[in-house]
Design a protein around this motif. Structure first.
Motif, PDB file in Angstrom:
ATOM      1  N   ILE A  76       0.901  -1.117   0.063  1.00 22.90           N
ATOM      2  CA  ILE A  76      -0.166   0.076   0.064  1.00 22.90           C
ATOM      3  C   ILE A  76       0.828   1.268  -0.281  1.00 22.90           C
ATOM      4  O   ILE A  76       0.615   2.163  -0.778  1.00 22.90           O
ATOM      5  CB  ILE A  76      -0.925  -0.008   1.213  1.00 22.90           C
ATOM      6  CG1 ILE A  76      -2.149  -1.096   1.035  1.00 22.90           C
ATOM      7  CG2 ILE A  76      -1.610   1.328   1.397  1.00 22.90           C
ATOM      8  CD1 ILE A  76      -2.860  -1.260   2.216  1.00 22.90           C
ATOM      9  N   ILE A  77       1.994   1.109   0.852  1.00 21.95           N
ATOM     10  CA  ILE A  77       2.962   2.437   0.788  1.00 21.95           C
ATOM     11  C   ILE A  77       3.417   2.663  -0.681  1.00 21.95           C
ATOM     12  O   ILE A  77       3.593   3.597  -0.931  1.00 21.95           O
ATOM     13  CB  ILE A  77       3.905   2.067   1.902  1.00 21.95           C
ATOM     14  CG1 ILE A  77       3.299   2.213   3.407  1.00 21.95           C
ATOM     15  CG2 ILE A  77       4.968   3.072   1.681  1.00 21.95           C
ATOM     16  CD1 ILE A  77       4.292   2.020   4.316  1.00 21.95           C
ATOM     17  N   ALA A  78       3.763   1.532  -1.375  1.00 23.14           N
ATOM     18  CA  ALA A  78       4.270   1.556  -2.393  1.00 23.14           C
ATOM     19  C   ALA A  78       3.506   2.172  -3.507  1.00 23.14           C
ATOM     20  O   ALA A  78       4.236   3.042  -4.450  1.00 23.14           O
ATOM     21  CB  ALA A  78       4.900   0.222  -3.024  1.00 23.14           C
ATOM     22  N   VAL A  79       2.376   2.022  -3.559  1.00 23.45           N
ATOM     23  CA  VAL A  79       1.397   2.664  -4.310  1.00 23.45           C
ATOM     24  C   VAL A  79       1.007   3.897  -4.152  1.00 23.45           C
ATOM     25  O   VAL A  79       1.126   5.027  -4.848  1.00 23.45           O
ATOM     26  CB  VAL A  79      -0.009   1.825  -4.574  1.00 23.45           C
ATOM     27  CG1 VAL A  79      -1.160   2.387  -5.318  1.00 23.45           C
ATOM     28  CG2 VAL A  79       0.331   0.409  -5.032  1.00 23.45           C
ATOM     29  N   ILE A 108       2.973   6.506  -1.965  1.00 22.13           N
ATOM     30  CA  ILE A 108       3.592   7.537  -1.649  1.00 22.13           C
ATOM     31  C   ILE A 108       4.080   8.197  -2.863  1.00 22.13           C
ATOM     32  O   ILE A 108       3.869   7.633  -4.157  1.00 22.13           O
ATOM     33  CB  ILE A 108       4.723   6.767  -1.117  1.00 22.13           C
ATOM     34  CG1 ILE A 108       5.618   7.810   0.103  1.00 22.13           C
ATOM     35  CG2 ILE A 108       5.723   6.398  -2.018  1.00 22.13           C
ATOM     36  CD1 ILE A 108       6.482   7.187   0.791  1.00 22.13           C
ATOM     37  N   LYS A 109       4.467   9.596  -2.744  1.00 22.07           N
ATOM     38  CA  LYS A 109       4.741  10.358  -3.934  1.00 22.07           C
ATOM     39  C   LYS A 109       6.226  10.236  -4.648  1.00 22.07           C
ATOM     40  O   LYS A 109       6.424  10.151  -5.710  1.00 22.07           O
ATOM     41  CB  LYS A 109       4.593  11.863  -3.548  1.00 22.07           C
ATOM     42  CG  LYS A 109       3.432  12.163  -3.168  1.00 22.07           C
ATOM     43  CD  LYS A 109       2.246  12.263  -4.431  1.00 22.07           C
ATOM     44  CE  LYS A 109       0.917  12.584  -4.009  1.00 22.07           C
ATOM     45  NZ  LYS A 109      -0.083  12.182  -4.994  1.00 22.07           N
ATOM     46  N   ASP A 110       7.025   9.945  -3.686  1.00 23.71           N
ATOM     47  CA  ASP A 110       8.608  10.026  -4.155  1.00 23.71           C
ATOM     48  C   ASP A 110       8.819   8.542  -4.644  1.00 23.71           C
ATOM     49  O   ASP A 110       8.517   7.625  -3.899  1.00 23.71           O
ATOM     50  CB  ASP A 110       9.281  10.078  -2.469  1.00 23.71           C
ATOM     51  CG  ASP A 110      10.851  10.011  -3.067  1.00 23.71           C
ATOM     52  OD1 ASP A 110      11.177  10.275  -4.211  1.00 23.71           O
ATOM     53  OD2 ASP A 110      11.640   9.914  -2.241  1.00 23.71           O
ATOM     54  N   LEU A 111       9.279   8.594  -5.813  1.00 23.97           N
ATOM     55  CA  LEU A 111       9.696   7.385  -6.571  1.00 23.97           C
ATOM     56  C   LEU A 111      10.729   6.341  -5.880  1.00 23.97           C
ATOM     57  O   LEU A 111      10.665   5.263  -5.806  1.00 23.97           O
ATOM     58  CB  LEU A 111       9.991   7.664  -7.831  1.00 23.97           C
ATOM     59  CG  LEU A 111       8.932   7.876  -9.066  1.00 23.97           C
ATOM     60  CD1 LEU A 111       9.465   8.066 -10.158  1.00 23.97           C
ATOM     61  CD2 LEU A 111       8.147   6.678  -9.114  1.00 23.97           C
ATOM     62  N   LEU A 112      11.628   6.887  -5.224  1.00 18.43           N
ATOM     63  CA  LEU A 112      12.898   5.980  -4.654  1.00 18.43           C
ATOM     64  C   LEU A 112      12.282   5.471  -3.437  1.00 18.43           C
ATOM     65  O   LEU A 112      12.439   4.144  -3.212  1.00 18.43           O
ATOM     66  CB  LEU A 112      14.036   6.972  -4.285  1.00 18.43           C
ATOM     67  CG  LEU A 112      15.177   6.315  -3.645  1.00 18.43           C
ATOM     68  CD1 LEU A 112      15.633   5.423  -4.736  1.00 18.43           C
ATOM     69  CD2 LEU A 112      16.293   7.314  -3.423  1.00 18.43           C
ATOM     70  N   SER A 170       9.240   4.680  -2.911  1.00 10.61           N
ATOM     71  CA  SER A 170       8.336   3.463  -3.578  1.00 10.61           C
ATOM     72  C   SER A 170       8.929   2.296  -3.867  1.00 10.61           C
ATOM     73  O   SER A 170       8.552   1.147  -3.529  1.00 10.61           O
ATOM     74  CB  SER A 170       7.284   4.124  -4.775  1.00 10.61           C
ATOM     75  OG  SER A 170       6.839   3.078  -5.506  1.00 10.61           O
ATOM     76  N   VAL A 171      10.109   2.624  -4.495  1.00 12.81           N
ATOM     77  CA  VAL A 171      10.833   1.104  -4.817  1.00 12.81           C
ATOM     78  C   VAL A 171      11.564   0.679  -3.926  1.00 12.81           C
ATOM     79  O   VAL A 171      11.426  -0.655  -3.595  1.00 12.81           O
ATOM     80  CB  VAL A 171      12.105   1.824  -5.838  1.00 12.81           C
ATOM     81  CG1 VAL A 171      13.074   0.606  -6.226  1.00 12.81           C
ATOM     82  CG2 VAL A 171      11.565   2.316  -7.111  1.00 12.81           C
ATOM     83  N   VAL A 172      11.735   1.225  -2.797  1.00  9.86           N
ATOM     84  CA  VAL A 172      12.231   0.665  -1.340  1.00  9.86           C
ATOM     85  C   VAL A 172      11.121  -0.061  -0.835  1.00  9.86           C
ATOM     86  O   VAL A 172      11.258  -1.306  -0.256  1.00  9.86           O
ATOM     87  CB  VAL A 172      12.825   1.738  -0.640  1.00  9.86           C
ATOM     88  CG1 VAL A 172      13.136   1.258   0.828  1.00  9.86           C
ATOM     89  CG2 VAL A 172      14.060   2.277  -1.176  1.00  9.86           C
ATOM     90  N   ALA A 173       9.824   0.432  -0.941  1.00 10.08           N
ATOM     91  CA  ALA A 173       8.868  -0.091  -0.157  1.00 10.08           C
ATOM     92  C   ALA A 173       8.547  -1.385  -0.951  1.00 10.08           C
ATOM     93  O   ALA A 173       8.149  -2.432  -0.359  1.00 10.08           O
ATOM     94  CB  ALA A 173       7.595   0.934  -0.315  1.00 10.08           C
ATOM     95  N   VAL A 174       8.561  -1.441  -2.293  1.00  6.49           N
ATOM     96  CA  VAL A 174       8.202  -2.776  -3.103  1.00  6.49           C
ATOM     97  C   VAL A 174       9.346  -3.713  -2.850  1.00  6.49           C
ATOM     98  O   VAL A 174       8.926  -5.272  -2.483  1.00  6.49           O
ATOM     99  CB  VAL A 174       8.313  -2.428  -4.675  1.00  6.49           C
ATOM    100  CG1 VAL A 174       8.438  -3.533  -5.540  1.00  6.49           C
ATOM    101  CG2 VAL A 174       7.216  -1.612  -4.992  1.00  6.49           C
ATOM    102  N   SER A 175      10.748  -3.434  -2.458  1.00  6.13           N
ATOM    103  CA  SER A 175      11.636  -4.291  -2.462  1.00  6.13           C
ATOM    104  C   SER A 175      11.314  -4.872  -0.933  1.00  6.13           C
ATOM    105  O   SER A 175      11.690  -6.081  -0.571  1.00  6.13           O
ATOM    106  CB  SER A 175      12.852  -4.042  -2.572  1.00  6.13           C
ATOM    107  OG  SER A 175      13.053  -2.816  -1.824  1.00  6.13           O
TER     108      SER A 175
END
Lengths: 151, 182
Positions: free
Chosen positions: B16-19, B21-25, B27-32
């Motif tokens: 949910i955070i990855a979807v 959040i505004k900051d792209l970096l 978001s990538v960290v949350a996905v990982s």
């Protein structure tokens, strides 16, 4: 940071990468060769081998690696892997059907030379996955550079 | 079972955070982080092959996402028909949840799978293939057709990426060849 990326990163990262990248590569080969004995297999080992090349590229810059491993070499290796896997499958017709285990020497269980054609298939899949994934990474990075220069 | 649920909640929060959040970096960290939780879940369910593949592919995708796409300006369409969009989203999520509820009620209980073909693999797999890793004996022995299809899909997708993305457009190259000829 952008100008640094073109020539690689700092001296510390280059030295550490030079020392460790061989171990990553050998670990990938270990995972591939022991795919039929322990967890792992062709796909995971191939991705680890591709990651070692990615590590080199991040440390030393894209131009340095693109000179040594151009795109045609990667396409060649990927085609070799695909043809190898398909020919292992097709050689099964010597015994009667597709994917027949045509190895005569079965070997002892729990050793590397066992389980018939499985190690060969693992090696073929690993070659294909490693070169294919690294080719995708290389192409994406190169695209980013050229589009940045044009704008 | 409790720690499994805790890690599952962690994975859902990360997604949910990855979807959102505004900051792209970030978001990538949350996905990982979500992928790492999934890898631990696979390890706890005793599937080390899947865990190794999940972890390794996650690292590769993280590197690709950070290096290749992080500095692009991605266009967002914020304004516009928000009522229509929200209505359609709610309707589709409702339909999906209804169908998923009906389907999931038909499945067997968690932890007690149907053992029709798998019991045959478990009994006969070692004798027929001499491979001590049963996953490998299924992937490259009994189900080698599926592996061949997967390899073909990967080969085709890599060739397609190499054809579509290149340094110079085809028009430029052809024009240059034409000039060289004359």
């Amino acid at each position: 940071m952008n100008s640094e990326n073109n020539n690689g990163m700092s001296l510390i990262i280059k030295t550490v990468t030079r020392l460790t990248v061989g171990f990553i590569f050998i670990y990938g080969i270990y995972i591939v060769l022991h795919g039929h004995v322990s967890p792992g297999g062709g796909f995971a080992g191939g991705v680890i081998i591709a990651l070692s090349f990615v590590n080199l590229m991040l440390a030393y810059g894209k131009e340095e690696l693109y000179k040594r491993v151009p795109k045609t070499v990667l396409s060649l290796f990927e085609s070799i892997g695909a043809i190898m896997f398909l020919s292992i499958a097709l050689l099964g017709f010597t015994g009667g059907y597709f994917f027949y285990d045509w190895f005569v020497y079965k070997g002892e269980p729990f050793s590397i030379f066992s389980a018939g054609t499985m190690p060969l298939s693992n090696i073929a899949i690993a070659i294909k996955v490693a070169s294919g994934l690294f080719a995708i990474f290389l192409v994406l990075i190169l695209l980013r550079v050229t589009s940045g220069e044009e704008e | 079972m409790l720690e499994l649920h805790l890690i599952l909640i962690f994975v859902i929060i990360g997604a949910i955070i990855a979807v959102e959040i505004k900051d792209l970096l970030s978001s990538v960290v949350a996905v990982s982080a979500a992928g790492l939780g999934l890898c631990i879940i696979f390890l706890m369910l005793k599937a080390p092959d899947v865990a190794i593949t999940q972890l390794v592919v996650e690292i590769f995708l993280l590197v690709i996402l950070i290096r290749a796409t992080i500095r692009r300006d991605l266009p967002f369409s914020v304004s516009g028909r928000w009522f229509f969009n929200t209505l359609i989203t709610v309707v589709f999520i409702g339909m999906f949840l209804t169908v998923a509820f009906i389907c999931l009620k038909q499945l067997p209980e968690f932890g007690s799978p149907l053992m029709r073909v798998s019991s045959f693999y478990l009994k006969e797999g070692f004798d027929k293939t001499q491979a001590t890793n049963l996953i490998s004996s299924i992937l490259l022995g009994f189900r080698a057709y599926d592996t061949l299809g997967e390899a073909t899909i990967l080969f085709t997708s890599v060739i397609a990426v190499l054809v579509v993305i290149r340094k110079k457009g085809r028009k430029e190259v052809m024009e240059k060849e034409d000039k060289d000829e004359f």
